[in-house]
Design a protein around this motif. Structure first.
Motif, PDB file in Angstrom:
ATOM      1  N   ASN A 158      56.411  39.844  56.603  1.00 49.53           N
ATOM      2  CA  ASN A 158      57.182  39.222  57.400  1.00 49.53           C
ATOM      3  C   ASN A 158      57.110  39.656  58.704  1.00 49.53           C
TER       4      ASN A 158
ATOM      5  N   SER B 262      58.179  43.108  59.547  1.00 46.52           N
ATOM      6  CA  SER B 262      58.995  43.629  59.515  1.00 46.52           C
ATOM      7  C   SER B 262      58.854  45.065  59.540  1.00 46.52           C
TER       8      SER B 262
ATOM      9  N   ARG C 242      55.600  34.708  67.790  1.00 44.52           N
ATOM     10  CA  ARG C 242      57.121  33.936  66.897  1.00 44.52           C
ATOM     11  C   ARG C 242      56.876  32.650  66.765  1.00 44.52           C
TER      12      ARG C 242
ATOM     13  N   ARG D 103      56.282  33.552  63.241  1.00 38.32           N
ATOM     14  CA  ARG D 103      56.783  34.077  61.813  1.00 38.32           C
ATOM     15  C   ARG D 103      57.904  32.407  62.242  1.00 38.32           C
ATOM     16  N   ALA D 104      57.316  31.739  62.821  1.00 41.91           N
ATOM     17  CA  ALA D 104      58.430  30.548  62.783  1.00 41.91           C
ATOM     18  C   ALA D 104      58.149  29.659  61.390  1.00 41.91           C
TER      19      ALA D 104
ATOM     20  N   VAL E  94      57.167  31.672  58.617  1.00 39.71           N
ATOM     21  CA  VAL E  94      57.560  32.324  57.086  1.00 39.71           C
ATOM     22  C   VAL E  94      59.040  32.164  57.630  1.00 39.71           C
TER      23      VAL E  94
ATOM     24  N   HIS F  40      67.031  37.335  52.345  1.00 38.21           N
ATOM     25  CA  HIS F  40      67.540  38.848  51.742  1.00 38.21           C
ATOM     26  C   HIS F  40      68.321  38.555  50.559  1.00 38.21           C
TER      27      HIS F  40
ATOM     28  N   LEU G 262      72.609  39.873  53.700  1.00 40.13           N
ATOM     29  CA  LEU G 262      72.848  41.350  54.670  1.00 40.13           C
ATOM     30  C   LEU G 262      72.225  40.261  55.861  1.00 40.13           C
ATOM     31  N   GLU G 263      71.433  40.054  56.576  1.00 43.06           N
ATOM     32  CA  GLU G 263      71.292  39.066  57.215  1.00 43.06           C
ATOM     33  C   GLU G 263      71.919  38.705  58.358  1.00 43.06           C
ATOM     34  N   LEU G 264      73.599  38.175  57.351  1.00 36.31           N
ATOM     35  CA  LEU G 264      74.187  36.918  58.100  1.00 36.31           C
ATOM     36  C   LEU G 264      75.371  37.819  59.040  1.00 36.31           C
TER      37      LEU G 264
ATOM     38  N   GLY H 140      68.458  29.293  61.295  1.00 39.25           N
ATOM     39  CA  GLY H 140      67.654  29.805  61.233  1.00 39.25           C
ATOM     40  C   GLY H 140      66.173  28.931  61.970  1.00 39.25           C
TER      41      GLY H 140
ATOM     42  N   LEU I 188      66.780  28.913  65.463  1.00 37.54           N
ATOM     43  CA  LEU I 188      66.542  29.972  66.579  1.00 37.54           C
ATOM     44  C   LEU I 188      64.862  29.773  67.414  1.00 37.54           C
ATOM     45  N   SER I 189      63.978  29.693  66.130  1.00 35.10           N
ATOM     46  CA  SER I 189      62.955  29.754  66.643  1.00 35.10           C
ATOM     47  C   SER I 189      61.918  28.219  67.021  1.00 35.10           C
TER      48      SER I 189
END
Lengths: 216, 538
Positions: A19, A21, A45, A48-49, A51, A55, A58-60, A73, A75-76
């Motif tokens: 992804n 990161s 971007r 990434r949109a 993919v 997790h 933990l990403e919230l 989800g 935002l892209s």
């Protein structure tokens, strides 16, 4: 595809490489036909949109309401003004409710996310992917905090999501039975190296349990 | 698989948290009222004729005065400021240690009335700015170095007493009570059971006070106590911009050294080194403590302080005279209405200041935060530049900013408010940047990995988590700002400070008492509202 391996084998690092990161220290990565490390700005971007990663919840953002965490989800796809306005007046509520309905959380849509339990947050993270509609779904232990029934459902949703768009699901899993039921291919990692790559049909739960070094 | 639950037919409704919305809308209304009161919507606020002077002032920033003679004067002023800071902080810690015993819950036990009264008594020295103390003490002691030392020591002592008492009260009781139960007296039990667990916090806070004392010593210079602040004002009023900038850089350097040194000590206290099997003290902490003690002795000698002034007959006579003239306070109609008008001005200034500072801090926090190691060069350079700018903003005392703003703004409440806002931005920007650095980076990283734009990632991943701490800092700084508003007023920006200065210079002691009561009441009210608002945020 299921990624299996003992803790520290490199499962999360592999997902991070895909992804974008985690930058690779050597070699090249190809994702959906392009090398993410060569892309910058807009084209990065756009890749990434396509993919989506989930997790272990933990990403919230705990201080946000569930609806905003799900909308994150999108935002892209959203322009900045729409993202900002949505924090005041939640946008695209029907899709959010539909996604939450699928994970059984529609009645908590306006709850602050930090008030939810670990398993509920994990399902919010799933709902975020459901509204994002990615082609490639990456999942890092997506079922770790869920009870068996919900774990089944979560993996079925993820697999279906990937199949809808003609893409693939790559999930790191520690439950061998779950891996064999929902995946067609199993890749085993130990200390960063691939030591197992076989179709799921050729493996048994016992083979994978051996692989983890766990007693049968 | 089918999971059947009876769900509500209609989707749930979005319920806003009423309390927070009420606070938010109330804050906006007060801000609008303050801006209107300060004349921000009433047309002429800008003075175009001053632009040339402002340009000359700004361009002098690149050519500060560096000739040998001025540098010698500057070095002398720095030493005076440091001496005042060291002695003031030492007195504060001394008073704080004695006072803490007097106001700790541990001392009073279940006697709530005594505890409440002793706490209330602290509100009086705490509610008055150091500069106000300086102004009052000058009238008692004349131009004596004790004025500067006491003006820092008394209000700081009251704050320190409160904080020390809280630190002692927060220590877990188990050890102390076990010692009492074992037959130890209260004092030895406190020495063995309460003091050791609290000592790290006490030491940290003492050094933090020393840092603050440096800033206060500069401010006292502005009202005539000598040192850097005094030199700054002299250069300013003789329009020597190159010298002004030398002073500003010296100030920034001094504040930076105090910041860095104080933070190093506090960090070491928070994470002590293991000493193994031998009795060994941390060399850095020992050096810091011994160095500070040496500085105090040196400052005593350098400022040529003599205790004789405090017990001189003249001082006693003057004190008796002022006290008899100051009581009862004046309560005639014109004075009370003047106090009311000034109080409203002061409140509006503080509100505008904190709004300006908060808006600026939110915008700059992301840039000012220390970037990750692999950040691009441009990001690191802008980050350092913004941090340096924030340091300059908070190194220069607010009254000096007010003078600078008077080049381009017409006199009134607005320049004072903006000056205070600019200064507070320096402090709040750093606090907000630190709050941003401490956030969990994973939510934002996840959003970026899914293709969110930088703005989107910031809105969804950083803003919601940072809002709480930044607003809490802003409310806390509002309590500080209302005290500083009085300081800006003392030097002419209007409000209660200006009223106080005019009454003191007219030796109208009855009116002075009235104004002081109004200042203390206003600061106490702001403290109360701020505490309530912070509770609503949690």
């Amino acid at each position: 595809m299921a990624l299996v391996g003992p803790s520290g084998a490199g499962k999360s690092t592999l997902l991070g490489l895909v992804n974008g990161s985690v930058p690779p220290t050597a070699g090249t990565v190809e994702v959906l036909g392009t090398d993410p490390t060569t892309l910058r700005g807009r084209s990065q971007r756009e890749l990434r949109a396509r993919v989506g990663t989930v997790h272990q919840h933990l990403e919230l953002v705990g201080q946000l309401r569930v609806v905003h965490n799900v909308n994150a989800g999108r935002l892209s796809h959203w322009p900045a003004w729409r993202a900002a306005w949505s924090l005041v007046r939640p946008q695209g509520l029907p899709e959010v409710l539909a996604a939450l309905e699928q994970v059984g959380l529609a009645d908590r849509v306006f709850e602050r996310t930090e008030r939810l339990s670990g398993g509920q947050r994990q399902r919010v993270a799933l709902a975020r992917l459901l509204v994002k509609q990615p082609e490639l779904v990456l999942a890092d232990e997506p079922a770790s905090a869920l009870d068996p029934v919900l774990a089944e459902r979560a993996l079925a949703l993820l697999a279906g999501l990937a199949a809808d768009r003609g893409g693939a699901l790559v999930a790191s899993l520690h439950d061998p039975a779950l891996a064999l039921r929902h995946c067609t291919r199993v890749v085993g990692l130990v200390e960063g190296r691939v030591v197992l790559d076989a179709p799921a049909a050729a493996l048994t739960v016992g083979d994978l349990a051996d692989f983890y070094g766990a007693p049968r | 698989m089918t999971v059947v639950l009876d769900r509500p037919q209609a989707p749930p409704r979005l319920n806003r948290v009423r309390r927070r919305w009420a606070w938010g809308l109330g804050a906006l209304a007060v801000l609008g009222w303050s801006l209107a009161g300060a004349g921000a919507f009433a047309g002429d606020v800008v003075n175009p004729a001053g632009a040339g002077q402002f340009g000359r002032f700004a361009s002098a920033a690149l050519s500060p005065a560096l000739d040998g003679e001025f540098l010698r004067v500057l070095a002398d002023s720095v030493l005076v400021t440091v001496a005042y800071a060291a002695l003031g902080a030492a007195l504060a810690v001394l008073l704080g240690a004695v006072g803490a015993v007097a106001v700790a819950r541990t001392t009073w036990g279940r006697r709530r009335l005594g505890w409440t009264l002793s706490r209330g008594a602290l509100a009086v020295p705490r509610g008055l700015h150091e500069a106000v103390w300086g102004l009052l003490l000058v009238n008692l002691l004349g131009l004596d170095p004790w004025v500067g030392v006491l003006a820092i020591g008394v209000p700081y002592g009251a704050v320190t007493a409160k904080v020390f008492a809280d630190l002692l009260d927060e220590v877990p009781r188990g050890g102390y009570e076990a010692l009492l139960a074992g037959g130890a007296g209260r004092v030895p039990a406190a020495l063995y059971g309460l003091l050791p667990p609290a000592s790290g916090g006490l030491l940290s806070y003492s050094f933090y006070r020393l840092e603050c004392a440096v800033r206060s010593a500069v401010v006292l210079g502005l009202i005539g106590a000598g040192g850097l602040g005094y030199q700054l004002l002299l250069s300013f009023s003789s329009l020597r911009w190159e010298q002004v900038w030398s002073c500003v850089y010296a100030l920034a350097l001094l504040c930076l050294l105090a910041d860095v040194g104080g933070r190093a000590v506090r960090r070491r206290v928070a994470a002590p080194r293991s000493s193994g099997d031998r009795l060994r003290r941390d060399p850095m902490l020992s050096t810091a403590v011994l160095g500070t003690l040496a500085a105090i002795v040196w400052a005593w000698w350098y400022l040529a302080i003599s205790p004789a002034t405090l017990v001189a007959d003249r001082t006693g006579e003057q004190l008796r005279y002022v006290l008899s003239a100051a009581w009862p306070p004046d309560v005639d109609g014109p004075l009370l209405s003047a106090v009311a008008v000034a109080a409203v001005d002061t409140l509006q200034m503080s509100v505008i200041a904190i709004a300006v500072a908060t808006a600026g801090a939110v915008l700059l926090a992301g840039v000012a935060a220390h970037p990750p190691r692999d950040a691009p060069v441009l990001r690191r350079v802008t980050g350092s530049a913004v941090r340096l700018a924030l340091l300059l903003l908070r190194a220069v005392p607010p009254p000096v900013w007010a003078l600078v703003l008077l080049f381009v703004l017409l006199p009134g409440v607005l320049p004072g408010a903006l000056a205070l806002g600019v200064y507070t931005l320096g402090v709040l920007g750093r606090l907000a940047a630190e709050a941003t650095e401490e956030l969990d980076p994973r939510p934002r990283a996840a959003l970026t990995a899914m293709g969110a734009r930088p703005v989107g990632g910031w809105l969804y991943g950083v803003l919601p988590a940072a809002t709480g701490p930044v607003l809490a800092f802003a409310l806390y700084r509002w309590e500080v700002a209302i005290r500083d508003t009085v300081l800006v007023g003392l030097l002419g920006a209007g409000g209660l400070g200006a009223l106080l200065a005019s009454r003191v210079s007219a030796f109208d002691w009855g009116a002075v008492t009235t104004v002081l009561v109004a200042v203390i009441a206003l600061t106490a009210a702001v403290d109360l509202v701020s505490a309530r608002a912070r509770a609503a945020l949690r």
